[in-house]
Scaffold this motif. Structure first.
Motif, PDB file in Angstrom:
ATOM      1  N   MET A   1      -1.243  -0.364  -5.587  1.00  0.00           N
ATOM      2  CA  MET A   1      -1.866  -1.252  -6.563  1.00  0.00           C
ATOM      3  C   MET A   1      -1.256  -2.648  -6.518  1.00  0.00           C
ATOM      4  O   MET A   1      -1.943  -3.636  -6.275  1.00  0.00           O
ATOM      5  N   ALA A   2       0.062  -2.715  -6.761  1.00  0.00           N
ATOM      6  CA  ALA A   2       0.718  -4.022  -6.871  1.00  0.00           C
ATOM      7  C   ALA A   2       0.760  -4.739  -5.521  1.00  0.00           C
ATOM      8  O   ALA A   2       0.516  -5.948  -5.447  1.00  0.00           O
ATOM      9  N   GLU A  21       2.751  -0.793   4.928  1.00  0.00           N
ATOM     10  CA  GLU A  21       2.475   0.457   4.197  1.00  0.00           C
ATOM     11  C   GLU A  21       3.002   1.618   5.031  1.00  0.00           C
ATOM     12  O   GLU A  21       2.716   1.702   6.222  1.00  0.00           O
ATOM     13  N   MET A  22       3.754   2.503   4.397  1.00  0.00           N
ATOM     14  CA  MET A  22       4.331   3.621   5.174  1.00  0.00           C
ATOM     15  C   MET A  22       3.344   4.766   5.375  1.00  0.00           C
ATOM     16  O   MET A  22       3.504   5.573   6.275  1.00  0.00           O
ATOM     17  N   ARG A  23       2.330   4.856   4.475  1.00  0.00           N
ATOM     18  CA  ARG A  23       1.341   5.925   4.653  1.00  0.00           C
ATOM     19  C   ARG A  23       0.336   5.508   5.732  1.00  0.00           C
ATOM     20  O   ARG A  23       0.092   4.312   5.904  1.00  0.00           O
ATOM     21  N   CYS A  41      -3.370   9.790  -9.737  1.00  0.00           N
ATOM     22  CA  CYS A  41      -3.592  10.849 -10.725  1.00  0.00           C
ATOM     23  C   CYS A  41      -4.921  10.616 -11.441  1.00  0.00           C
ATOM     24  O   CYS A  41      -5.957  10.886 -10.873  1.00  0.00           O
ATOM     25  N   SER A  42      -4.912  10.104 -12.653  1.00  0.00           N
ATOM     26  CA  SER A  42      -6.185   9.938 -13.355  1.00  0.00           C
ATOM     27  C   SER A  42      -6.972   8.820 -12.676  1.00  0.00           C
ATOM     28  O   SER A  42      -6.431   8.056 -11.871  1.00  0.00           O
ATOM     29  N   ILE A 112       9.588   0.789   5.535  1.00  0.00           N
ATOM     30  CA  ILE A 112      10.643  -0.230   5.511  1.00  0.00           C
ATOM     31  C   ILE A 112      11.838   0.438   4.821  1.00  0.00           C
ATOM     32  O   ILE A 112      11.701   0.919   3.691  1.00  0.00           O
ATOM     33  N   ALA A 124       6.808  -3.701  -3.445  1.00  0.00           N
ATOM     34  CA  ALA A 124       5.952  -3.099  -4.476  1.00  0.00           C
ATOM     35  C   ALA A 124       5.784  -1.629  -4.106  1.00  0.00           C
ATOM     36  O   ALA A 124       4.686  -1.148  -3.890  1.00  0.00           O
ATOM     37  N   GLY A 126       6.599   1.151  -5.689  1.00  0.00           N
ATOM     38  CA  GLY A 126       6.126   2.116  -6.677  1.00  0.00           C
ATOM     39  C   GLY A 126       7.136   3.151  -7.125  1.00  0.00           C
ATOM     40  O   GLY A 126       8.295   3.167  -6.701  1.00  0.00           O
ATOM     41  N   SER A 130      10.246   5.264  -1.032  1.00  0.00           N
ATOM     42  CA  SER A 130      10.844   6.248  -0.109  1.00  0.00           C
ATOM     43  C   SER A 130      12.351   6.333  -0.350  1.00  0.00           C
ATOM     44  O   SER A 130      12.991   5.344  -0.710  1.00  0.00           O
ATOM     45  N   GLN A 335       5.214  -0.927 -10.454  1.00  0.00           N
ATOM     46  CA  GLN A 335       5.915   0.028 -11.317  1.00  0.00           C
ATOM     47  C   GLN A 335       7.430   0.008 -11.096  1.00  0.00           C
ATOM     48  O   GLN A 335       8.193   0.303 -12.011  1.00  0.00           O
ATOM     49  N   GLY A 341       1.873   2.184 -15.280  1.00  0.00           N
ATOM     50  CA  GLY A 341       0.416   2.297 -15.242  1.00  0.00           C
ATOM     51  C   GLY A 341      -0.199   1.494 -14.107  1.00  0.00           C
ATOM     52  O   GLY A 341       0.380   0.517 -13.627  1.00  0.00           O
ATOM     53  N   TYR A 342      -1.402   1.936 -13.696  1.00  0.00           N
ATOM     54  CA  TYR A 342      -2.106   1.249 -12.596  1.00  0.00           C
ATOM     55  C   TYR A 342      -2.320  -0.228 -12.909  1.00  0.00           C
ATOM     56  O   TYR A 342      -2.083  -1.096 -12.074  1.00  0.00           O
TER      57      TYR A 342
END
Ligand SMILES: Cc1cc2nc3c(=O)[nH]c(=O)nc-3n(C[C@H](O)[C@H](O)[C@H](O)COP(=O)(O)OP(=O)(O)OC[C@H]3O[C@@H](n4cnc5c(N)ncnc54)[C@H](O)[C@@H]3O)c2cc1C
Length: 436
Positions: A1-2, A21-23, A41-42, A112, A124, A126, A130, A335, A341-342
């Motif tokens: 998100m961020a 991005e690691m994913r 999640c939601s 990273i 950012a 989250g 990791s 976060q 929150g998102y």
């Protein structure tokens, strides 16, 4: 998100951005895809009411600032009454496509694991940062443990506490100044009320841990219902002990147990319930906590909860530009800065992206004023919150400076919230104009 929002904002200000991005190469237990903007999640961005709700106001400000997350959420909106619910897969795919097709953004996939000493960076990463990077951050910031199972206590709006029942007093009147001697708000319980409260705690619905997580609580940070399970008297000898306190309304009555609330912000508009970290489900929490005398009509700025979280002690570590004081080439956003929150995370990405781009362009830019939703959040995390008890925070009106000439209490609430949001919109628009 961020990270997505930060990249978008900086790129739109003419800065070349590399989005790391690691994913999908390195996953987290909660994310399912390699897309940017994945909702773990939601699928809700919560209330979209920008007149009466602080998160709705944050939506408004993000739209006004050409936020990618909000404009994409609007395109993939699902029917949800007054809330902004989002069709999560097309949403994340659209966020990813927008970022990948931006001429100023390139992507680099891979973890990273260090804090770089050169270049300008925004981290950012989250709540599920990791472990290797978490260690590097902990080493730099001097924090022993950065990732842990976060047991959060609920936060109550001061105005919703019944002060005909509760009173202000620190245990044994400790403290040098009157302010310190009255640092806590106390809610007394009779034996019957205590017994009924323990029954309700034991019977309440609890959240189970997410798959892949194992419970490891901090010492002294046990969920309240876990303490109650250890014995009916445990709480009365722990966070609910009545000793050293005299009921200011009925000095002759000795309380059987006392629930204490501690100020949670400098403004004194928010109080957290001391030692009441919990894994009860939200509905159950509201019911059980309203059994506490003085809190029958409590409004909660944030309910308690437990999940893995990685966040900095931002009030001590970050400056008002979201830069790490010890390494100003590094900003944090989302976060990991201690918002929750998102929407709040994306909003902090929006600010970090803009602030970093302004710095790189040699422009002077401060954060938005504290009267706006984004400003209230950034001021809270970078200085307004108590550093010692700092916990992740949702946006809420308790973070806003009070309004002159509008009555307090529950009765004036609608008028007051409208006052906050009108003032915020005007101030935010002016802040934006100042940048163009
Ligand atoms: C289990 C769980 C459930 C949640 N449910 C909700 C909910 O229902 N509603 C809500 O509003 N909020 C929820 N949250 C909070 C939610 O995570 C945040 O609100 C939001 O996703 C945080 O945004 P962010 O950008 O800070 O982090 P994220 O959206 O998590 O983004 C961080 C990104 O950084 C990447 N990353 C991490 N470490 C590295 C590294 N070393 N190198 C490269 N990349 C890295 C991650 O893969 C990820 O893509 C939940 C959190 C968790 C953990």
């Amino acid at each position: 998100m961020a990270g997505s929002e930060a990249a978008w904002q900086a790129a739109n200000m003419g800065i070349k951005v590399v989005l790391h991005e690691m994913r999908p190469e390195t996953g987290t237990f909660a994310h399912q895809t390699g897309n940017f903007g994945e909702m773990v999640c939601s699928n809700s961005f919560r209330s979209d009411d920008s007149e009466q709700n602080a998160v709705g106001l944050l939506h408004w400000e993000m739209r006004a600032a050409n936020g990618l997350i909000m404009q994409t959420a609007d395109q993939h909106r699902l029917p949800a009454g007054g809330a902004l619910a989002v069709d999560r897969e097309p949403f994340a795919e659209a966020v990813t496509a927008a970022l990948k097709s931006h001429p100023n953004i390139s992507t680099d996939y891979g973890e990273i694991a260090e804090l770089p000493s050169e270049g300008m960076w925004i981290f950012a990463t989250g709540p599920l940062t990791s472990p290797a990077l978490g260690e590097a951050i902990a080493k730099e910031t001097g924090t022993d443990r950065l990732a842990f199972f976060d047991a959060i206590a609920p936060i109550v709006y001061a105005e919703s506490i019944d002060m005909d029942v509760a009173w202000l007093q620190s245990r044994y009147d400790k403290g040098e100044t009157e302010e310190e001697q009255k640092a806590y708000l106390n809610c007394p319980m009779t034996k019957d009320q205590y017994e009924a409260f323990i029954d309700a705690l034991l019977a309440a619905d609890k959240t189970e841990f997410h798959e892949g997580e194992t419970a490891g609580y901090f010492d002294g940070c046990l969920p309240i219902e876990v303490m109650a399970e250890r014995g009916r008297e445990t709480l009365r000898h722990g966070p609910m002990k009545p000793i050293g306190l005299t009921n200011a309304h009925r000095p002759e009555e000795k309380a059987y147990a006392v629930v204490q609330l501690r100020r949670d912000n400098k403004l004194g508009t928010l109080y957290n319930i001391v030692g009441f970290q919990t894994k009860m489900k939200y509905g159950a929490q509201a019911e059980v906590f309203k059994m506490i005398p003085g809190l029958e009509n409590a409004s909660f700025a944030r309910l308690g909860g437990i999940h893995r979280n990685t966040f900095l002690n931002s009030p001590t570590l970050l400056d008002d530009q979201m830069r790490l004081k010890s390494r100003p080439n590094i900003r944090f956003a989302g976060q990991v800065t201690g918002v929750e929150g998102y929407v709040e995370s994306a909003a902090m990405g929006l600010l970090a992206g803009r602030l970093a781009a302004a710095e790189l362009s040699g422009r002077d830019m401060g954060p938005p004023p504290g009267s706006t939703a984004m400003g209230a959040l950034i001021h809270h995390i970078t200085g307004g919150a108590e550093a010692k008890t700092f916990q992740p925070m949702n946006v809420n009106f308790g973070l806003f400076p009070p309004l002159d000439g509008i009555r307090g209490g529950r009765k004036g609430r609608k008028e007051r919230y409208k006052g906050y949001t009108d003032r915020a919109k005007e101030d935010f628009s002016q802040w934006l104009e100042g940048q163009s």
